[in-house]
Structure formats: C-alpha cells, structure tokens
Scaffold this active site. Structure first.
Site, PDB file in Angstrom:
ATOM      1  N   ASP A   1       0.759  -1.264   0.000  1.00  0.00           N
ATOM      2  CA  ASP A   1       0.000   0.000   0.000  1.00  0.00           C
ATOM      3  C   ASP A   1       0.784   1.305   0.000  1.00  0.00           C
ATOM      4  O   ASP A   1       0.204   2.348  -0.244  1.00  0.00           O
ATOM      5  CB  ASP A   1      -1.046  -0.022   1.114  1.00  0.00           C
ATOM      6  CG  ASP A   1      -0.714   0.733   2.387  1.00  0.00           C
ATOM      7  OD1 ASP A   1      -1.656   1.093   3.068  1.00  0.00           O
ATOM      8  OD2 ASP A   1       0.453   0.947   2.700  1.00  0.00           O
TER       9      ASP A   1
ATOM     10  N   CYS B   1     -27.972  -0.602   0.100  1.00  0.00           N
ATOM     11  CA  CYS B   1     -27.468  -0.179   1.416  1.00  0.00           C
ATOM     12  C   CYS B   1     -26.700   1.135   1.307  1.00  0.00           C
ATOM     13  O   CYS B   1     -25.876   1.317   0.417  1.00  0.00           O
ATOM     14  CB  CYS B   1     -26.569  -1.272   2.003  1.00  0.00           C
ATOM     15  SG  CYS B   1     -25.873  -0.861   3.623  1.00  0.00           S
TER      16      CYS B   1
ATOM     17  N   ASP C   1     -12.864   4.160  11.565  1.00  0.00           N
ATOM     18  CA  ASP C   1     -13.439   2.889  11.111  1.00  0.00           C
ATOM     19  C   ASP C   1     -14.949   2.963  10.926  1.00  0.00           C
ATOM     20  O   ASP C   1     -15.601   1.937  10.721  1.00  0.00           O
ATOM     21  CB  ASP C   1     -13.139   1.773  12.128  1.00  0.00           C
ATOM     22  CG  ASP C   1     -11.694   1.313  12.096  1.00  0.00           C
ATOM     23  OD1 ASP C   1     -11.043   1.490  11.055  1.00  0.00           O
ATOM     24  OD2 ASP C   1     -11.228   0.776  13.115  1.00  0.00           O
TER      25      ASP C   1
END
Length: 311
Positions: free
Chosen positions: A130, A188, A240
């Site tokens: 990453d 959703c 988060d």
C-alpha cells in the site's frame, strides 16, 4: 501443466505464510482505472497527499513496475482484533492496534518470492504493501477477491473488509482467476449516511480530503480546518466508521496473526493519560506501531481537536 502446478504452488505457499486469500490476475494496463484516478486527482480529492500525483504511469501499468510482468498476485491478510477499545477513550483505527503491518507483510512477501524462486526458478518479481504506486483494490477485484464497496474499501463475502491488501507482480505466467463481477452492496447506504464529514460520495467516489483518516494521519498542518469541528466523533488516529457500520463486517473474525495483537495502551489509555504522555514515552511505547506515522505532535494536535469539540 507447469502453469497449473505453479499456480497451485503459489496459492498453497501463500496460505502457509498466513495469507487468507490469494488470487491472480493478468498483468495489463488499467485504462478505466487510469481515467478515474486522473479525474479524482484533478478534482483535488487527494488533499495534501501530493505523492499520489507521482508515478501515474506506474500506478496504472504493472509492466512498468516489473519489466515483462505477466501476473499480478493479490494477497489478503486479516487484521480484525480479538479485543476492542474501552468506551469513552480516544479512538484508534483497528488496523493500528498492533505492530506496523508494512514491515511484517513485506517479510511475508519476500518469503513467498524466495519460495517461488527456490521451487520454480529465477523469476522476476516485486512485492508491494500500500505505500507503493499500485492500485491494489482494482487488482483484488480482478483476482476474484471481492468488490469495491460504496465506502471505497474492498469487501469480501466471507470476511468483510478488515484486512490488508498486498500485491506481488511477477513475470511468471500463471492461471488467472475470474474477476469478481457482482456488487453486493445493493441499496445499502449505511457507510454514506454514517460518515460524519460527508467524505463518501455517490458512485463509490471518496473525497479523501474530507476523510477523518486524512485529517488525523496524512494532514501535517499544525491546525485542522475549523469546518471539521464537532465531526470527528472522538477519532484520534484514523477512522473505522464506514467499516463498523457495514453489514458485511458481521462476518469478520479475529486475526490469528500474533503481530497484530493489540498494544495494551491502545485499548485502555484515557484522554488524560494520552495528554500527560511524554514524547519519550510515546516513542518507546509505540516504536513498532503505525501510530508513529502521525508522530507525537500530530496525535497531541488531534487529541486537542477532539477535546475542544467535546467542550
């Protein structure tokens, strides 16, 4: 037969090293991703993360990172913690509970490369975690791992999204997996509706310059913009929220990776204890932690910002 044998050997070796998924895609230029990335950068959604403007060609064509590249191997490593932080303390993103994942995963990638060379031959390959110019989520989808959710994260049906993505680009010709073709987010909108800074936009576009993780980790300015006052919901390092509210993360299972065992201080340090911590104590306690990326001054800035919000 060699391609079949080599592919199986690599997937078996990845599992033995602790990766919970290994998928393969053909090394090609990512034309569609290149256009999306260019538009995203032009709109300034990367904020002060100017490094994302660099090496554009390398990000979109693995053959420029590894000459002669034929396969892109995606590896996933679960980091979901077995223990959570206590209530009413400064929040830290779960990926940072344990030791810095970069070094540990890099070791695993090097081990995988060594196993391949010992058992298959003198192949050319490079591993990335990453911090390199690789569009790892795009490759993960192409390798069959999962789909990109509305929050921009890779989501798997088996285990949600709490995992690290590593990429191994090699000139070895392997059998590619089928790309993951379906999006299971459906109608959703939980991640969109719960994002307090409106960083999650339509069509899976993430305004990185509005993300709490950007402000608490990437932004190096001494002052966080006043417009963000009252929106951090007590997050001191990372965020988060969009993962915590995702229904697919009900399938998350605690990691078995010892290196990700939570540092006790992260689980229970109160605001007052964080405020009174010296820089020397911080460096000693979090020497091997991802928290060192924000540095002592950055965390104290964040802490002051979220405390001012509470007042």
């Amino acid at each position: 037969m060699n391609k079949i044998h080599h592919t199986k050997f690599i997937k078996d070796s990845a599992e033995q090293l602790g990766f919970h998924y290994c998928g393969i895609a053909k090394a090609v230029k990512l034309d569609d991703d290149a256009r999306r990335l260019e538009q995203w950068l032009q709109q300034g959604m990367h904020g002060n993360m100017h490094y994302m403007e660099n090496y554009f060609d390398l990000r979109t064509d693995p053959r420029k990172l590894v000459p002669g590249a034929k396969s892109v191997i995606t590896l996933l490593l679960n980091y979901f913690p077995s223990k959570q932080q206590e209530q009413d303390i400064p929040k830290i993103s779960k990926y940072a509970y344990g030791k810095d994942y970069h070094e540990m995963i890099r070791e695993k990638l090097n081990s995988l490369l060594e196993l391949i060379r010992q058992n298959i031959g003198d192949i050319n390959g490079r591993g990335f975690v990453d911090s390199a110019p690789v569009l790892e989520r795009s490759w993960a989808v192409r390798s069959g791992a999962g789909w990109i959710g509305k929050n921009g994260n890779l989501i798997t049906k088996q285990q949600g999204s709490f995992f690290f993505i590593a990429t191994l680009i090699t000139d070895l010709d392997l059998i590619a997996d089928d790309a993951f073709a379906k999006d299971y987010c459906g109608s959703c909108r939980k991640c969109i509706d719960h994002c307090p800074t409106n960083a999650i936009q339509a069509n899976k576009v993430i305004d990185g310059s509005r993300c709490i993780s950007y402000f608490t980790i990437e932004l190096k300015d001494a002052i966080i913009p006043a417009e963000m006052q009252g929106k951090f919901e007590h997050w001191m390092f990372g965020c988060d929220i969009c993962q915590d509210v995702c229904p697919w993360n009900r399938f998350s299972k605690p990691t078995e990776e010892i290196a990700f065992t939570p540092i006790p201080e992260i689980l229970n340090l109160s605001t007052k204890e964080w405020e009174s911590m010296s820089e020397e104590a911080f460096r000693k306690t979090f020497k091997y932690s991802p928290l060192k990326r924000a540095k002592y001054k950055g965390l104290q800035r964040n802490l002051k910002f979220i405390q001012t919000t509470k007042l």
